[in-house]
Design a protein around this motif. Structure first.
Motif, mmCIF file in Angstrom:
data_model
loop_
_atom_site.group_PDB
_atom_site.id
_atom_site.type_symbol
_atom_site.label_atom_id
_atom_site.label_comp_id
_atom_site.label_asym_id
_atom_site.label_seq_id
_atom_site.Cartn_x
_atom_site.Cartn_y
_atom_site.Cartn_z
ATOM 1 N N HIS A 145 0.819 -1.217 0.000
ATOM 2 C CA HIS A 145 0.000 0.000 0.000
ATOM 3 C C HIS A 145 0.853 1.268 0.000
ATOM 4 N N ALA A 148 1.991 3.228 -3.807
ATOM 5 C CA ALA A 148 1.328 4.341 -4.498
ATOM 6 C C ALA A 148 1.897 5.689 -4.068
ATOM 7 N N PRO A 149 1.934 6.014 -2.756
ATOM 8 C CA PRO A 149 2.546 7.305 -2.388
ATOM 9 C C PRO A 149 4.022 7.381 -2.731
ATOM 10 N N LEU A 152 4.192 8.289 -6.324
ATOM 11 C CA LEU A 152 3.747 9.670 -6.473
ATOM 12 C C LEU A 152 4.864 10.645 -6.109
ATOM 13 N N ALA A 177 1.558 5.263 -9.790
ATOM 14 C CA ALA A 177 0.889 5.744 -8.574
ATOM 15 C C ALA A 177 -0.622 5.798 -8.775
ATOM 16 N N TRP A 178 -1.051 6.185 -9.965
ATOM 17 C CA TRP A 178 -2.488 6.234 -10.260
ATOM 18 C C TRP A 178 -3.091 4.827 -10.313
ATOM 19 N N ARG A 181 -3.457 3.396 -6.749
ATOM 20 C CA ARG A 181 -4.143 4.234 -5.758
ATOM 21 C C ARG A 181 -5.197 3.412 -5.012
ATOM 22 N N ARG A 183 -8.651 2.330 -3.880
ATOM 23 C CA ARG A 183 -9.938 2.506 -4.551
ATOM 24 C C ARG A 183 -10.947 1.517 -3.974
ATOM 25 N N SER A 285 -3.941 -4.723 -5.824
ATOM 26 C CA SER A 285 -2.969 -3.763 -6.365
ATOM 27 C C SER A 285 -1.823 -4.480 -7.063
#
Length: 471
Positions: A145, A148-149, A152, A177-178, A181, A183, A285
């Motif tokens: 998890h 993603a950051p 980014l 990263a998108w 993300r 969701r 992911s």
């Protein structure tokens, strides 16, 4: 009549189905499994068999239909988890996902299904292996998890460098990263929803089954064209939804349908980490990232595409390794969850009905899948379900037996979330539930409620089958 080329016994032949030998099982499995290294195959078989033998060890006790071979106690919560006080009395006897059981008084088979869960009065089985595996999986999920950051921040940093060569890597990082993300899981696609208002008899049945297995209240059902059924959550609030494949529903008997619903509802209360938010979303992911980095080059795509796809595949190696590690660590808990869901299904529907349901997965369901794959694009939607039933009902007894024998040749693999079906059938057949707790009533009324969306589902199946012809 032809003779077997290996043992010379007369072959069984029912055209258009394949010939096979009932004496030596020649040609029983039409598609041989992919050969793998013998040592690794033996290790996989040993792991699967070991867990199955642990389950069957419950025969050393004397379970009763009232308590079953797996008596349950009130679950303990993990750090940061709150106890849901809104559950039914039955749900207080069942574990929440990721929670522990007080198994100091349980038989050995229950300890096999709950390794690592010990109490102060039980020191015979160490808690470390299962506890460590869960901790590692949870840690890997949290690290996933953080991807993603991390992507980014990397993308923003590269853009701020202001160099021409940093733009492309920055865009790739931002795109990853998108993709990764957080969701909310969407409502199952290509399905038709049923609510309590549109299907009151179906939901009354779900409520009765849910009370038996301790499942949370379900307020929506998705009817799909799959030869399958599943339990999941959707939306930001993670609302539960049961997906019922209408083709699967059609080929089952009324009591087998009870077992199917009970098995799926049991997954919401049997502690399967894959259905939890942290681990489940992390696996999703990684699956997205795995798909992005999959090597997808064909002859004629050009050298530049080959180089790009090769680089993506190399970047995807750590993703594949991480997925493999998490799958291996989750193996025992996932297989235990299936055995437990089967046990609860047998308690609700009866062991004979649950055994018959599992048998249908190897026999009738195979024909349903084959019919939809080969005939859905030419059959009119209003005739699809009648034609499907006719195709499944036409299966001769010899072909049913061949498929049962072929299923027993299934390899015992640790990279599957489900134990081999025939092992599950052995387990269920030994359970002391001759009669289920929930009878199959209101069948015609429920069928009528599902028929309200059956034509739409048939139309979707035909449209998808016709689209697949051009892709």
């Amino acid at each position: 009549m032809s003779a077997c080329p290996e043992c010379h016994h007369p072959l069984t032949s029912e055209p258009p189905y394949p010939e096979w030998c009932p004496s030596c099982d020649w040609n029983v499995a039409r598609r041989p499994s992919i050969p793998r290294k013998a040592r690794f195959a033996r290790l996989q078989a040993r792991l699967v068999r070991g867990l199955h033998e642990d389950v069957l060890r419950s025969h050393h006790t004397t379970p009763t239909p009232e308590t079953g071979p797996f008596p349950r106690t009130a679950p303990l919560t993990e750090p940061g988890q709150a106890v849901d006080s809104g559950h039914s009395p039955q749900s207080a006897l069942l574990p929440e996902p990721g929670q522990a059981l007080d198994i100091g008084h349980l038989p050995e088979a229950e300890r096999a299904l709950n390794p690592g869960h010990v109490t102060q009065t039980d020191h015979r089985r160490p808690a470390a292996p299962a506890g460590i595996a869960r901790a590692i999986v949870f840690t890997l999920a949290l690290l996933t998890h953080l991807l993603a950051p991390a992507f980014l921040l990397l993308g923003i940093y590269l853009l701020t460098r202001g160099t021409l060569f940093a733009i492309l890597p920055a865009l790739v990082a931002l795109d990853l990263a998108w993709l990764l993300r957080p969701r909310a899981a969407p409502f199952p696609p290509d399905t038709r929803p049923l609510t309590r208002e549109t299907a009151p008899h179906l939901f009354a049945l779900l409520d009765r089954i849910g009370a038996e297995v301790g499942a949370p209240r379900t307020d929506i059902v998705a009817i799909s064209g799959e030869v399958n059924a599943s339990s999941r959550t959707y939306g930001r609030r993670r609302r539960p939804v049961i997906e019922i494949g209408y083709p699967m529903w059609l080929i089952l008997t009324p009591q087998e349908r009870i077992g199917l619903l009970a098995h799926e509802l049991a997954h919401s209360s049997n502690g399967d980490s894959r259905h939890g938010f942290v681990v489940g979303s992390a696996l999703h992911s990684l699956a997205v990232l795995h798909d992005v980095t999959r090597f997808d080059w064909r002859e004629g795509d050009g050298v530049a595409r080959l180089i790009a796809e090769s680089l993506l595949a190399l970047l995807g190696l750590p993703v594949r390794g991480l997925m493999a590690a998490m799958e291996l660590l989750l193996y025992r808990s996932s297989q235990r969850a299936e055995y437990r869901a089967d046990e609860l299904g047998a308690r609700v529907a009866g062991a004979p009905a649950m055994t018959s349901l599992l048998d249908a997965l190897n026999t009738r369901a195979t024909s349903a899948v084959g019919f939809l794959r080969t005939s859905a694009h030419t059959t009119k939607p209003e005739n699809l379900w009648t034609a499907l039933r006719t195709a499944v009902d036409a299966l001769p007894a010899s072909e049913l037996e061949r498929r049962r024998r072929a299923a027993r040749l299934e390899e015992l693999r640790v990279d599957s979330t489900h134990p081999p079906t025939y092992l599950r059938m052995e387990w269920v057949a030994a359970l002391p539930y001759e009669q289920g707790r929930v009878p199959a009533i209101d069948g015609p009324a429920i069928d009528k409620e599902l028929e309200s969306v059956a034509l739409q589902v048939a139309q979707t199946i035909r449209e998808n089958a016709q689209s697949a012809l051009y892709h």
